[in-house]
Each structure stands twice: as structure tokens, then as C-alpha cells.
Design a protein around this motif. Structure first.
Motif, PDB file in Angstrom:
ATOM      1  N   ARG A   1       0.837  -1.212   0.000  1.00 25.09           N
ATOM      2  CA  ARG A   1       0.000   0.000   0.000  1.00 25.09           C
ATOM      3  C   ARG A   1       0.867   1.255   0.000  1.00 25.09           C
ATOM      4  N   TYR A   2       2.175   1.084  -0.139  1.00 23.08           N
ATOM      5  CA  TYR A   2       3.153   2.164  -0.205  1.00 23.08           C
ATOM      6  C   TYR A   2       3.304   2.884   1.133  1.00 23.08           C
ATOM      7  N   PHE A   3       3.100   2.134   2.220  1.00 23.82           N
ATOM      8  CA  PHE A   3       3.361   2.667   3.555  1.00 23.82           C
ATOM      9  C   PHE A   3       4.860   2.495   3.802  1.00 23.82           C
ATOM     10  N   ILE A   4       5.629   3.520   3.437  1.00 23.56           N
ATOM     11  CA  ILE A   4       7.086   3.470   3.486  1.00 23.56           C
ATOM     12  C   ILE A   4       7.571   4.707   4.231  1.00 23.56           C
ATOM     13  N   SER A   5       8.310   4.505   5.284  1.00 26.30           N
ATOM     14  CA  SER A   5       8.661   5.595   6.190  1.00 26.30           C
ATOM     15  C   SER A   5      10.084   6.076   5.993  1.00 26.30           C
ATOM     16  N   ASP A   6      10.416   7.149   6.688  1.00 23.24           N
ATOM     17  CA  ASP A   6      11.781   7.672   6.663  1.00 23.24           C
ATOM     18  C   ASP A   6      12.776   6.627   7.144  1.00 23.24           C
ATOM     19  N   GLY A   7      12.387   5.843   8.129  1.00 26.78           N
ATOM     20  CA  GLY A   7      13.264   4.779   8.604  1.00 26.78           C
ATOM     21  C   GLY A   7      13.560   3.765   7.521  1.00 26.78           C
ATOM     22  N   ASN A   8      12.575   3.501   6.669  1.00 27.97           N
ATOM     23  CA  ASN A   8      12.788   2.592   5.544  1.00 27.97           C
ATOM     24  C   ASN A   8      13.765   3.191   4.535  1.00 27.97           C
ATOM     25  N   TRP A   9      13.568   4.469   4.211  1.00 28.18           N
ATOM     26  CA  TRP A   9      14.492   5.130   3.285  1.00 28.18           C
ATOM     27  C   TRP A   9      15.911   5.064   3.843  1.00 28.18           C
ATOM     28  N   GLN A  10      16.012   5.276   5.159  1.00 32.04           N
ATOM     29  CA  GLN A  10      17.323   5.263   5.804  1.00 32.04           C
ATOM     30  C   GLN A  10      17.987   3.908   5.685  1.00 32.04           C
ATOM     31  N   SER A  11      17.240   2.841   5.936  1.00 39.89           N
ATOM     32  CA  SER A  11      17.842   1.507   5.906  1.00 39.89           C
ATOM     33  C   SER A  11      18.274   1.118   4.496  1.00 39.89           C
ATOM     34  N   VAL A  12      17.504   1.517   3.493  1.00 45.72           N
ATOM     35  CA  VAL A  12      17.875   1.221   2.109  1.00 45.72           C
ATOM     36  C   VAL A  12      19.133   2.005   1.726  1.00 45.72           C
ATOM     37  N   TRP A  13      19.142   3.299   2.087  1.00 48.67           N
ATOM     38  CA  TRP A  13      20.323   4.141   1.844  1.00 48.67           C
ATOM     39  C   TRP A  13      21.557   3.529   2.506  1.00 48.67           C
ATOM     40  N   ASN A  14      21.403   3.143   3.777  1.00 50.65           N
ATOM     41  CA  ASN A  14      22.535   2.593   4.526  1.00 50.65           C
ATOM     42  C   ASN A  14      23.072   1.313   3.905  1.00 50.65           C
ATOM     43  N   LEU A  15      22.162   0.440   3.475  1.00 49.54           N
ATOM     44  CA  LEU A  15      22.616  -0.855   2.988  1.00 49.54           C
ATOM     45  C   LEU A  15      23.469  -0.709   1.735  1.00 49.54           C
ATOM     46  N   TYR A  16      22.974   0.021   0.753  1.00 53.35           N
ATOM     47  CA  TYR A  16      23.731   0.131  -0.490  1.00 53.35           C
ATOM     48  C   TYR A  16      25.037   0.893  -0.285  1.00 53.35           C
ATOM     49  N   THR A  17      25.022   1.937   0.542  1.00 51.36           N
ATOM     50  CA  THR A  17      26.268   2.674   0.786  1.00 51.36           C
ATOM     51  C   THR A  17      27.256   1.834   1.588  1.00 51.36           C
ATOM     52  N   ARG A  18      26.729   1.015   2.510  1.00 46.44           N
ATOM     53  CA  ARG A  18      27.615   0.166   3.303  1.00 46.44           C
ATOM     54  C   ARG A  18      28.404  -0.778   2.402  1.00 46.44           C
ATOM     55  N   TYR A  19      27.707  -1.458   1.508  1.00 46.69           N
ATOM     56  CA  TYR A  19      28.394  -2.429   0.656  1.00 46.69           C
ATOM     57  C   TYR A  19      29.268  -1.747  -0.393  1.00 46.69           C
ATOM     58  N   ALA A  20      28.819  -0.628  -0.932  1.00 47.79           N
ATOM     59  CA  ALA A  20      29.645   0.099  -1.898  1.00 47.79           C
ATOM     60  C   ALA A  20      30.924   0.609  -1.239  1.00 47.79           C
ATOM     61  N   ASN A  21      30.795   1.124  -0.013  1.00 49.53           N
ATOM     62  CA  ASN A  21      31.961   1.642   0.693  1.00 49.53           C
ATOM     63  C   ASN A  21      32.954   0.532   1.021  1.00 49.53           C
ATOM     64  N   ASN A  22      32.438  -0.617   1.415  1.00 51.32           N
ATOM     65  CA  ASN A  22      33.339  -1.720   1.718  1.00 51.32           C
ATOM     66  C   ASN A  22      33.982  -2.281   0.459  1.00 51.32           C
ATOM     67  N   ALA A  23      33.278  -2.225  -0.668  1.00 48.65           N
ATOM     68  CA  ALA A  23      33.893  -2.616  -1.933  1.00 48.65           C
ATOM     69  C   ALA A  23      35.033  -1.656  -2.273  1.00 48.65           C
ATOM     70  N   LEU A  24      34.818  -0.371  -2.039  1.00 46.23           N
ATOM     71  CA  LEU A  24      35.868   0.618  -2.284  1.00 46.23           C
ATOM     72  C   LEU A  24      37.041   0.410  -1.333  1.00 46.23           C
ATOM     73  N   HIS A  25      36.740   0.060  -0.094  1.00 46.42           N
ATOM     74  CA  HIS A  25      37.801  -0.241   0.872  1.00 46.42           C
ATOM     75  C   HIS A  25      38.628  -1.432   0.381  1.00 46.42           C
ATOM     76  N   MET A  26      37.945  -2.462  -0.124  1.00 46.14           N
ATOM     77  CA  MET A  26      38.660  -3.624  -0.657  1.00 46.14           C
ATOM     78  C   MET A  26      39.514  -3.223  -1.857  1.00 46.14           C
ATOM     79  N   TYR A  27      38.989  -2.320  -2.663  1.00 46.06           N
ATOM     80  CA  TYR A  27      39.744  -1.818  -3.816  1.00 46.06           C
ATOM     81  C   TYR A  27      41.028  -1.135  -3.353  1.00 46.06           C
ATOM     82  N   ASP A  28      40.926  -0.258  -2.356  1.00 44.50           N
ATOM     83  CA  ASP A  28      42.104   0.453  -1.852  1.00 44.50           C
ATOM     84  C   ASP A  28      43.147  -0.524  -1.315  1.00 44.50           C
TER      85      ASP A  28
END
Length: 524
Positions: free
Chosen positions: A83-110
Motif C-alpha cells: 500500500r506504499y506505507f514506506i517511512s523515513d526509517g525505511n528510506w534510511q535503511s535502504v540508503w545505509n545498505l547500499y552505501t555500506r556495501y559500496a563503501n566496503n567494496a571501495l575499501h577492498m579496492y584500496d
């Protein structure tokens, strides 16, 4: 045993470091809560792959399937994603997840650069793009060029938001760099760590370039991206740009089923897949079942009994038919809509060794089918038909391998595939709108492949979804994006506001992303 403990520890670091992360500032300031050099680049690979695949599957189940009407969780009012009941907390968790893995991939690259691990250097770039592409596709403009730089000289804790066009160009450059590294045939020193390709660099290279095709296809509606030329370059130079050529190349992570290599769903999530959890929707059933004029179901897509399970209760499903609930149905109408509904096939999905797929051969063939049909690559409709039928066949064959796990094992023959391709569900020759046919069948093939069906719907408008009468939380509009989290707006407001102005909308789930059909039609 010591290696196993190390994997668990590193998995904990990668999996929990950013659980409370609020935005890029926090991530940039404290990327891993460990000192670079305490672990080897190879020590980051397994959690990036296995934990990443689990997160990928979880988002397929939790977000994609609900938004795109594969399933609907109707077991209560606290969870109402359909029903599209999606909160700020949901946006936050999605943002966090993708940035977490992208950042760790970059860390592995370094670390790979420091430790001369060329194979992991290339893989890190591929995985970084995999996660960052989903971040931008979910939110629109995001930091890329300045993201995760706070630990570096002249870095920043308030990175600028690059336009989505700029993000895509930078992702293309990263994939090109990775392809060049793979071309040197670097040695993956510990093949046993790789639960997807066993250290085979040629297969990683195919994944990298197939991902490139996915992203080229995503922005193909934007003429200024000149995607036709790059697609042709890839197809004309298979030695320079190898791509998936069969299901054997699929980017699928295989879990052993033993700790710590266990699927996200394992055996403890059965309730989330049964009648009290995720019900199949009317949308999915009507795209996979043929009924006669009297309402009798005369044919079903051979993948359907692997995807789902009929409701066995004769009191609510006396005719033993496939029935779907209505995605977005109102609370008042929910009970009636749910009556007799089918649900996800727990026996197939709820296994500790259930695989997780980032991308498959079928998707590549669908991309080429669309490109040929639109004249972006040679061959015209004849080539498009071949690519399309290859795609459907590959998808059915992929799912056929999982049919053995159903409570009543499902086997699919080549005759079954031919029957599907000649049926009114999937027939090329009988389709009046072949672009829609490609879109609809690609939608079905993307079942449980990350957020791809949601991304593709916003790009193409296919399939034709009906918005339920209870989808009130976003004014009956299927979310066009996720909004930037409140913390991001507070801590990096100037850059976020500039991004919103460039995107031509407010920080809501109604502002279209740049590559979407809506944005292009509205001239944004």
C-alpha cells in the motif's frame, strides 16, 4: 576452523558496521571501524559476496516483490509496503545498505592496490558499481565522485550529489577499468573463497560486462547517453567485452547451507513465505495462467508452481485453482481479496542453501531483444525474436533446476518450454505489441533478482499494473523513487537540495528519477 572464525568476524564487521549509519558523513568518517591493513583485501571478499547476496535476496522479498506486485504481505497493518506505507526509517535503511556495501567494496579496492591483488581490484570495482547503481536507481542523484572520501587527503564529509547522468558515466568508467584489469588475466589466489565463480576471472569479466549492458539499457531512453554505440561495440568485440552466453555464466552465489554460508531465508523464515506471509497477487496470476470463457484455468506458466503454491484449503479454494490477492487492497476489502489466495513456495525458497542471483543470462537476452526491436543493434524483428525466445527459455531452465525442491517436485521439459512460447502468454508471433511482450516476460524472469523488476517498470511502464484502492500512503501513485532520509537532508542539506532542484521535484516518492519513462516524457 581459524579461517571460519575469521570469516564470521569479518562478516560481522561488514554486516553491522553501518547498522546505525545515518548518511554519507557517518560512513565517510568511520568506514569500517577497523584500521586499514589489519585485514587483507581477500578478507573482505567473502562477506562482500555472501552477505551482499543475502541482502540482495532480502530486498527482492521485502521491497521489490511488494512494490512491483509479485506478492502482498496482508498479515497485519504494521507492514503495508504493497500500500506504499514506506517511512523515513525505511528510506534510511535502504540508503545505509547500499552505501555500506559500496563503501566496503571501495575499501577492498584500496587494499587491493596496496597489496597488489589485481583480481580483487577488478572485482571490487564490479561490486562497487553493482551496489551504487542500485543506490542511484532507488534515490536518483547521489554522491559518487566525492563519496567515501573523508578518510583520504582532501576528502569531505559532505560530498556533493552528482546528477544521475554523471553517476552513470562514472559507473561506466569503473566497469571499463575493471574490464581492462580482468583482461590481464589476474590470478585469484584463493578460489575456495569465491562462492560464485570459484575464482574464474573470465566469468567475473562476463558479469562485469553484462552489468554494463544492464546499465546501458537502463539509460537507453536518454539519447544523449549514446548507448547504441556502446552496445554495438560490446557485441562486435566479444573477446574484448565477453558477456553471459548461457545460464552457466549466471552471477549466482551458491550457499553451502553450513554456517556462515547460509541463505538469508534458511529454515527459520517459513512463516514469511506461507499463507500468513507473502501471498501471490492477482497481477502475477493473470500473467502466468490462461482461463477459458467459463473461468476454468486451462494452462499455467511452468515456472508458476516453482514460484508459488496453491492454497490447499478446499473450504476457500474448492476448485484447486491459482488465485492471487489484490496488491494495495484496502483493509476493508482485504479479507475477501485474500480468500483462497496462493502464496510463495516456501519449500523452494526457505532453504539454508538457497542460491542468490545478482544477474542472469536471461536478462542479457531480454536486453538484446529490446535493443534489436528498437533498431539499436542490427537484426531487426527477426533477431529480436531469437533473443526473446532465448531469454524465456533461459529463465524457465534456470527455475526448472529449483523445481526439485518443491513439496511436489516440478520438472520442466523442452516441450513445456515450446508450449509456453506458443501460448498466448508468451507467443512472439501472436503479440500485437512486441515491446510490451518483452517487458512482461522480462518482468516474470526477474522474479527474485534484486530490485530489477521495480527499476524496469519505472523505465518501461511494463507490465500494466493496477493500483489498489488501499494504496493511500502515496496518493495512489506507485513510488517513483525513495526519498532522501531525514538525517541526510539535515547533515548535507545544501547538496541534497541542489540535487532535488536538478531532479525537478520535492523530496518525496513522486519525483521521477532521470532515466525513467515518466521523467523523459515530462521533459525533466
Amino acid at each position: 576452523m581459524n579461517n571460519l572464525k575469521k570469516i564470521v568476524l569479518i562478516g560481522f564487521i561488514v554486516g553491522t558496521t553501518f547498522a546505525c549509519t545515518s548518511d554519507f558523513e557517518e560512513i565517510n568518517t568511520n568506514p569500517n571501524r577497523t584500521t586499514v591493513g589489519e585485514i587483507q583485501a581477500s578478507g573482505m571478499f567473502e562477506p562482500l559476496l555472501y552477505n551482499g547476496a543475502n541482502a540482495w535476496m532480502n530486498y527482492s522479498w521485502y521491497w521489490n516483490n511488494e512494490l512491483i506486485q509479485f506478492t502482498a504481505f496482508t498479515g497485519g497493518t504494521t507492514r503495508q509496503e504493497h500500500r506504499y506505507f514506506i517511512s523515513d526509517g525505511n528510506w534510511q535503511s535502504v540508503w545505509n545498505l547500499y552505501t555500506r556495501y559500496a563503501n566496503n567494496a571501495l575499501h577492498m579496492y584500496d587494499m587491493s592496490l596496496e597489496q597488489d591483488e589485481r583480481s580483487l581490484e577488478a572485482i571490487a570495482l564490479t561490486l562497487k558499481v553493482l551496489y551504487m547503481s542500485n543506490l542511484t536507481d532507488m534515490f536518483g542523484d547521489v554522491p559518487y565522485s566525492e563519496a567515501f572520501t573523508a578518510r583520504k587527503p582532501n576528502g569531505t564529509t559532505k560530498p556533493k550529489f552528482d546528477s544521475q547522468k554523471e553517476v552513470y558515466l562514472q559507473m561506466f568508467a569503473d566497469l571499463m577499468e575493471a574490464n581492462e584489469i580482468y583482461a590481464t588475466k589476474p590470478i585469484f589466489t584463493k578460489p575456495s573463497l569465491d562462492g560464485m565463480y570459484k575464482g574464474n576471472m573470465e566469468q567475473w569479466r562476463k558479469f562485469n560486462n553484462s552489468l554494463y549492458l544492464r546499465l546501458l539499457n537502463r539509460v537507453s531512453g536518454r539519447s544523449e547517453m549514446n548507448t547504441d554505440t556502446k552496445m554495438m561495440e560490446i557485441l562486435n568485440n566479444p573477446e574484448q567485452y565477453p558477456i553471459f552466453t548461457s545460464n552457466a555464466d549466471n552471477a549466482t552465489v551458491i550457499f553451502s547451507g553450513n554456517d556462515p554460508y547460509r541463505s538469508q531465508f534458511a529454515d527459520s523464515n517459513e512463516g514469511s513465505f506461507t499463507s500468513s506471509g507473502r501471498k501471490l497477487t492477482e497481477q502475477l496470476i493473470k500473467m502466468t495462467v490462461i482461463s477459458d470463457d467459463n473461468g476454468n484455468q486451462t494452462y499455467e506458466d511452468p515456472r508458476l508452481p516453482i514460484y508459488g503454491k496453491k492454497n490447499p484449503n478446499i473450504n476457500v479454494n474448492p476448485d484447486n485453482i491459482w488465485k492471487g490477492t489484490i496488491a494495495g487492497v484496502s483493509e476493508q476489502d482485504q479479507s475477501a481479496a485474500d480468500r483462497g489466495s496462493s502464496w510463495l513456495n516456501a519449500a523452494v525458497f526457505v532453504r539454508s542453501d538457497a542460491p542468490g542471483t545478482f544477474m542472469d543470462y536471461a536478462e542479457v537476452q531480454f536486453i538484446l531483444a529490446e535493443a534489436a526491436l528498437k533498431g539499436k543493434i542490427p537484426g531487426g524483428e527477426s533477431a529480436a525474436k531469437t533473443y526473446y525466445e532465448n531469454a524465456v527459455t533461459a529463465s524457465v531452465e534456470k527455475w526448472a533446476e529449483l523445481g526439485q525442491y518443491s513439496e511436489v517436485p516440478v520438472s520442466i521439459t523442452s516441450t513445456d518450454i515450446s508450449t509456453l512460447l506458443s501460448s498466448e502468454l508468451a507467443s512472439w508471433n501472436n503479440a500485437t505489441n512486441k515491446e510490451e511482450l518483452i517487458g512482461n516476460q522480462k518482468y516474470l524472469a526477474l522474479f527474485f533478482v534484486g530490485m530489477e523488476a521495480y527499476h524496469e517498470y519505472r523505465r518501461t511502464g511494463y507490465p500494466n499494473l493496477t493500483i489498489g484502492n488501499g494504496a493511500v500512503f502515496n496518493d495512489y501513485i506507485l513510488p517513483t523513487r525513495f526519498a532522501y532520509p531525514t538525517t541526510t537532508m539535515a547533515t548535507n542539506n545544501e547538496n541534497a537540495q541542489e540535487a532535488l532542484q536538478r531532479m525537478g521535484g520535492e523530496n518525496t516518492m513522486k519525483t521521477p528519477v532521470w532515466w525513467s519513462k515518466q521523467a523523459i516524457e515530462e521533459g525533466k
